[in-house]
Scaffold this motif. Structure first.
Motif, PDB file in Angstrom:
ATOM      1  N   UNK A  88       0.859  -1.187   0.000  1.00 61.23           N
ATOM      2  CA  UNK A  88       0.000   0.000   0.000  1.00 61.23           C
ATOM      3  C   UNK A  88       0.895   1.236   0.000  1.00 61.23           C
ATOM      4  N   UNK A  89       0.636   2.159  -0.923  1.00 58.21           N
ATOM      5  CA  UNK A  89       1.457   3.367  -1.008  1.00 58.21           C
ATOM      6  C   UNK A  89       0.645   4.631  -0.720  1.00 58.21           C
ATOM      7  N   UNK A  90      -0.664   4.518  -0.649  1.00 56.77           N
ATOM      8  CA  UNK A  90      -1.513   5.669  -0.333  1.00 56.77           C
ATOM      9  C   UNK A  90      -2.778   5.154   0.334  1.00 56.77           C
ATOM     10  N   UNK A  91      -2.967   5.501   1.592  1.00 64.86           N
ATOM     11  CA  UNK A  91      -4.113   5.005   2.349  1.00 64.86           C
ATOM     12  C   UNK A  91      -5.323   5.932   2.275  1.00 64.86           C
ATOM     13  N   UNK A  92      -5.218   7.025   1.549  1.00 70.80           N
ATOM     14  CA  UNK A  92      -6.377   7.906   1.398  1.00 70.80           C
ATOM     15  C   UNK A  92      -7.491   7.165   0.665  1.00 70.80           C
ATOM     16  N   UNK A  93      -8.715   7.230   1.180  1.00 69.03           N
ATOM     17  CA  UNK A  93      -9.811   6.453   0.584  1.00 69.03           C
ATOM     18  C   UNK A  93     -10.075   6.831  -0.872  1.00 69.03           C
ATOM     19  N   UNK A  94     -10.226   5.852  -1.748  1.00 68.51           N
ATOM     20  CA  UNK A  94     -10.607   6.142  -3.138  1.00 68.51           C
ATOM     21  C   UNK A  94     -12.035   6.695  -3.193  1.00 68.51           C
ATOM     22  N   UNK A  95     -12.369   7.317  -4.295  1.00 71.18           N
ATOM     23  CA  UNK A  95     -13.721   7.860  -4.466  1.00 71.18           C
ATOM     24  C   UNK A  95     -14.744   6.734  -4.570  1.00 71.18           C
TER      25      UNK A  95
END
Length: 208
Positions: free
Chosen positions: A53-60
């Motif tokens: 995982x490189x970005x834990x910001x929630x996808x749209x």
């Protein structure tokens, strides 16, 4: 539409909604497509058979958010083939539900004497046929593909649906397809390779 939605349409008949693949193969292919959506969105990376995982910001997208949360909930890294096997158990149903919410599929029930059969039928036959027709046109004409269509072509190849899509293709069409797949970014090329291996194993298991 998103990658898994496009793949779902190619893997199913546009009139009846009947699958062209064994259910296990469909699940694995759609699981790979869902992971591909996260790769293209910059959320995960695939290297050496592992998912990072490189970005834990929630996808749209809500389903992509769910898949990312599942990946992030594990303290240890797990091999890509294990995630494909796990996600493949529910991927078809999850993609169907997403496409129902987006209006691309209609849920249809038919009641029998012993059970109720549920089918998912395309809401628009032209829209359902478009991903396949689009790929056929690009590949037979040697036109440039978007990254999503290139991954779609790879997962179609992994699912053994290429002959269905390129039913009128000549040798140059298949050569161009091979070049497109070899030109995929490394994480997506690995995803296609892992999907092909998982599907091949599933086919062997099913035959045995």
């Amino acid at each position: 539409m998103l990658l898994a939605d496009d793949l779902y349409f190619v893997a199913h008949e546009e009139t009846s909604g009947k699958s062209r693949l064994h259910p296990r193969v469909t699940g694995l292919a759609l699981a790979a497509a869902l992971l591909g959506e996260l790769v293209m969105d910059g959320k995960i990376d695939l290297r050496a058979g592992m998912i990072t995982i490189i970005d834990r910001q929630p996808p749209v997208d809500a389903l992509a958010h769910t898949i990312l949360d599942q990946l992030a909930s594990e303290r240890q890294q797990h091999a890509t083939h294990n995630w494909l096997a796990f996600l493949g158990n529910s991927a078809t149903d999850q993609v169907c539900q997403r496409m129902v919410r987006s209006g691309h599929l209609n849920r249809s029930e038919s009641r029998g004497l012993l059970r109720t059969t549920v089918r998912f039928v395309p809401a628009d036959r032209s829209a359902a046929a478009w991903p396949e027709a689009r790929l056929r046109r690009f590949l037979t004409r040697g036109e440039q593909l978007t990254i999503q269509d290139a991954v779609l072509a790879g997962l179609i190849e992994a699912s053994d649906l290429t002959r269905h899509v390129l039913w009128d293709g000549d040798a140059r069409s298949f050569q161009y397809l091979a070049w497109v797949l070899s030109s995929l970014p490394p994480p997506l090329r690995e995803l296609v390779t892992q999907a092909q291996a998982a599907i091949g194993n599933a086919v062997i298991t099913t035959l045995n």
